[in-house]
Design an enzyme around this catalytic site. Sequence first.
Site, PDB file in Angstrom:
ATOM      1  CG  HIS A   1      13.605  -5.917  -4.975  1.00  8.82           C
ATOM      2  ND1 HIS A   1      14.556  -4.943  -4.787  1.00  8.82           N
ATOM      3  CD2 HIS A   1      12.454  -5.396  -4.494  1.00  8.82           C
ATOM      4  CE1 HIS A   1      14.006  -3.887  -4.218  1.00  8.82           C
ATOM      5  NE2 HIS A   1      12.719  -4.127  -4.039  1.00  8.82           N
TER       6      HIS A   1
ATOM      7  CG  HIS B   1      20.723   2.605  26.898  1.00  9.08           C
ATOM      8  ND1 HIS B   1      21.060   2.140  28.154  1.00  9.08           N
ATOM      9  CD2 HIS B   1      19.645   3.408  27.068  1.00  9.08           C
ATOM     10  CE1 HIS B   1      20.216   2.641  29.040  1.00  9.08           C
ATOM     11  NE2 HIS B   1      19.339   3.408  28.405  1.00  9.08           N
TER      12      HIS B   1
ATOM     13  N   GLY C   1      24.495   3.779  27.957  1.00 11.04           N
ATOM     14  CA  GLY C   1      23.523   4.340  28.878  1.00 11.04           C
ATOM     15  C   GLY C   1      23.897   3.844  30.261  1.00 11.04           C
ATOM     16  CB  SER C   2      22.443   4.358  33.612  1.00 12.34           C
ATOM     17  OG  SER C   2      21.122   4.009  33.214  1.00 12.34           O
TER      18      SER C   2
ATOM     19  N   GLY D   1      18.468  -4.313   1.903  1.00 12.81           N
ATOM     20  CA  GLY D   1      17.926  -3.069   1.357  1.00 12.81           C
ATOM     21  C   GLY D   1      17.498  -2.080   2.431  1.00 12.81           C
TER      22      GLY D   1
ATOM     23  CD  GLU E   1      23.713  -0.001  28.163  1.00 14.34           C
ATOM     24  OE1 GLU E   1      23.620   1.218  28.419  1.00 14.34           O
ATOM     25  OE2 GLU E   1      22.720  -0.762  28.138  1.00 14.34           O
TER      26      GLU E   1
ATOM     27  CD  GLU F   1      21.164   3.747  20.398  1.00 12.62           C
ATOM     28  OE1 GLU F   1      20.512   4.493  19.624  1.00 12.62           O
ATOM     29  OE2 GLU F   1      21.346   4.013  21.602  1.00 12.62           O
TER      30      GLU F   1
HETATM   31  N1  TZD Z   1      13.414   3.094   4.631  1.00 13.62           N
HETATM   32  C1  TZD Z   1      14.391   2.193   4.845  1.00 13.62           C
HETATM   33  C2  TZD Z   1      14.991   2.050   6.216  1.00 13.62           C
HETATM   34  N2  TZD Z   1      14.826   1.398   3.891  1.00 13.62           N
HETATM   35  C3  TZD Z   1      14.274   1.502   2.649  1.00 13.62           C
HETATM   36  N3  TZD Z   1      14.736   0.670   1.713  1.00 13.62           N
HETATM   37  C4  TZD Z   1      13.286   2.468   2.372  1.00 13.62           C
HETATM   38  C5  TZD Z   1      12.885   3.239   3.411  1.00 13.62           C
HETATM   39  C6  TZD Z   1      12.629   2.593   1.005  1.00 13.62           C
HETATM   40  N4  TZD Z   1      13.531   3.071  -0.049  1.00 13.62           N
HETATM   41  C7  TZD Z   1      14.147   2.205  -0.936  1.00 13.62           C
HETATM   42  O1  TZD Z   1      14.027   0.973  -0.933  1.00 13.62           O
HETATM   43  S1  TZD Z   1      15.091   3.036  -2.061  1.00 13.62           S
HETATM   44  C8  TZD Z   1      14.684   4.543  -1.400  1.00 13.62           C
HETATM   45  C9  TZD Z   1      13.829   4.393  -0.313  1.00 13.62           C
HETATM   46  C10 TZD Z   1      13.332   5.517   0.476  1.00 13.62           C
HETATM   47  C11 TZD Z   1      15.210   5.787  -2.022  1.00 13.62           C
HETATM   48  C12 TZD Z   1      16.648   6.057  -1.759  1.00 13.62           C
HETATM   49  O2  TZD Z   1      16.991   7.256  -2.354  1.00 13.62           O
HETATM   50  P1  TZD Z   1      18.461   7.701  -2.651  1.00 13.62           P
HETATM   51  O3  TZD Z   1      18.898   6.932  -3.967  1.00 13.62           O
HETATM   52  O4  TZD Z   1      18.440   9.157  -2.869  1.00 13.62           O
HETATM   53  O5  TZD Z   1      19.385   7.235  -1.609  1.00 13.62           O
HETATM   54  P2  TZD Z   1      18.322   7.052  -5.466  1.00 13.62           P
HETATM   55  O6  TZD Z   1      19.491   6.651  -6.307  1.00 13.62           O
HETATM   56  O7  TZD Z   1      17.839   8.424  -5.699  1.00 13.62           O
HETATM   57  O8  TZD Z   1      17.253   6.006  -5.560  1.00 13.62           O
END
Ligand code: TZD
Length: 530
Positions: free
Chosen positions: A283, A72, A27-28, A403, A30, A49
């Site tokens: 988890h 930015h 952006g400006s 995750g 940078e 980003e």
């Molecule tokens: N948003 C973000 C940024 N991170 C996350 N982990 C999620 C939402 C929640 N989330 C999970 O933890 S797994 C998942 C979501 C939305 C589903 C991913 O679906 P996919 O894979 O199609 O990539 P599968 O194999 O169908 O689960």
Amino acid sequence: MKDNTIRSFTYELLRKYGMTTVFGNPGSNELPFLKNFPSDFRYILGLQEGAVLGMADGYALATGQPTLVNLHAAAGTGNAMGALTNAYYSQSPLVVTAGQQARNLVGVEAMLTNVDATQLPKPLVKWSYEPAEAEDVPRALSQAIHEATLPTPGPTYLSIPHNDWDKPASANMAHLLQRHVDVGARPNPGQIAGWAELLERARKPLLIFGPEVDAQQANSDAVKLANKLGAPVWVAPSESRCPFPTDHPSFRGVLPISIREICEHLEGHDVILVAGAPVFRYHKDIPGNYLPEDAKVLHVTGDTHQAARAPFGEALVANVKQSLAALVDAVNVKGRKLPKPIKKPKRTDDPIGAMHPGNLFHLLDQLAPDNVSYVKEATATKETFWAHMTMSQPNSYFFPAAGGLGFGLPAAVGVQLAMPDRRVVAVVGDGSANYGITALWTAAQYQVPVVFIILKNGTYGALRGFASLLGAEDSPGLDVPGLDFCAIARGYGVEAESANNAEAFERLISSAIRQQNRPFLIEVSTTFGE
Ligand code: TZD
Ligand code: CA
């Protein structure tokens, strides 16, 4: 022509650390940094980003080197925050810089002022700073690089006002080019001897390895220890890398992610060595006992916080590679038999019009080159993937460490840029792909030959699993119909084809892997389940 500006000195400093690849979106604020961009540097443009940071993360993880990101101001930083969750937990040595407004305009809060800049990226950076004067910019950058790489590695953040770059660099800064910072966290012989004895005397020792092992390329040390002890090996839960060859007879798989299930897997073992991972990164909430009765946990990690936080175990904070090597030397046993290798699951029949993920992985495992590196972000198929794939070298597997989705496509581009001699295959879900989709454009423009495989099951599969665990099966927002990844990929300049059976997939993957200078995307219709 060489000048004496903060800018030219900064590039000199970056050169010293081999940081000549810059991941950014400008952006400006940078532009004054990027002016006269030296010809021995390369700028990798990402269109959003989150993708910029994800690419840099992949690059830093695969090289193990500090990696420069240029964002930015506040808006760019904000877009990158989700990706920073992964970089923080994967101990990725990213040096994130963001342009600040001119110093004289910060007080009046001119447009693009990064208000309270040092607070913004916390707590997802180890260290965050805005130099108090232009003259301090090079020293602050030097500190940001060392903070990022010294134990425990992780991202750092530097906010730099844009009117600093043309100012003269002080002669004192020359010392920065001479500096060398080293660490010596070798465990002492006494510490190692005690653990070696416990492992030797153990009735049924167990080894658990985590991402620090792969990050420090200590995989072969891990193998030597397993061979000596004849012990089974699990990968630590919530795995983000592959620390141990999956084709070794000791390899059991990846530990599950709840307290009770992990305890069940540890049953019968009296001495359990956990190297290079937290104990443990849970988890799912399934309560139970942490450990079987009378099990002793020996925990070695370079991460002081993980050692402090752990709810059990005898911990040693030290370099994991050196500790494993020292243990290999110190353990004095002979003639221990290795466990019988686990069997890979067999191929099953696919329904018409879709593939079972297991069958897809089975084929991929057969057709991929031996030195393939996988970037994985298809969440419901984690276990199936590990059951099928052969990963025998360091840097063979990367999964978002916190995750945070949006890692898969960008990180694959970064890993491929870092390892041009290996082929990167990104295995990404039809949900996950959307969070980092703009990385496809960078792959096309910079001719990065990643093979992208999108598993299209039309749903957020992993969340369906969680929905039943949490009794929330009726939640809205769990399906993602109506996506055409071939059309999207072509829109970003990436060649793409779809497959809905094994023959088509086999044909496409075979030719995609042979392409040298361009990416290819394969959209595969998959079933939800094994
Ligand atoms: N948003 C973000 C940024 N991170 C996350 N982990 C999620 C939402 C929640 N989330 C999970 O933890 S797994 C998942 C979501 C939305 C589903 C991913 O679906 P996919 O894979 O199609 O990539 P599968 O194999 O169908 O689960
Ligand atoms: Ca899906």
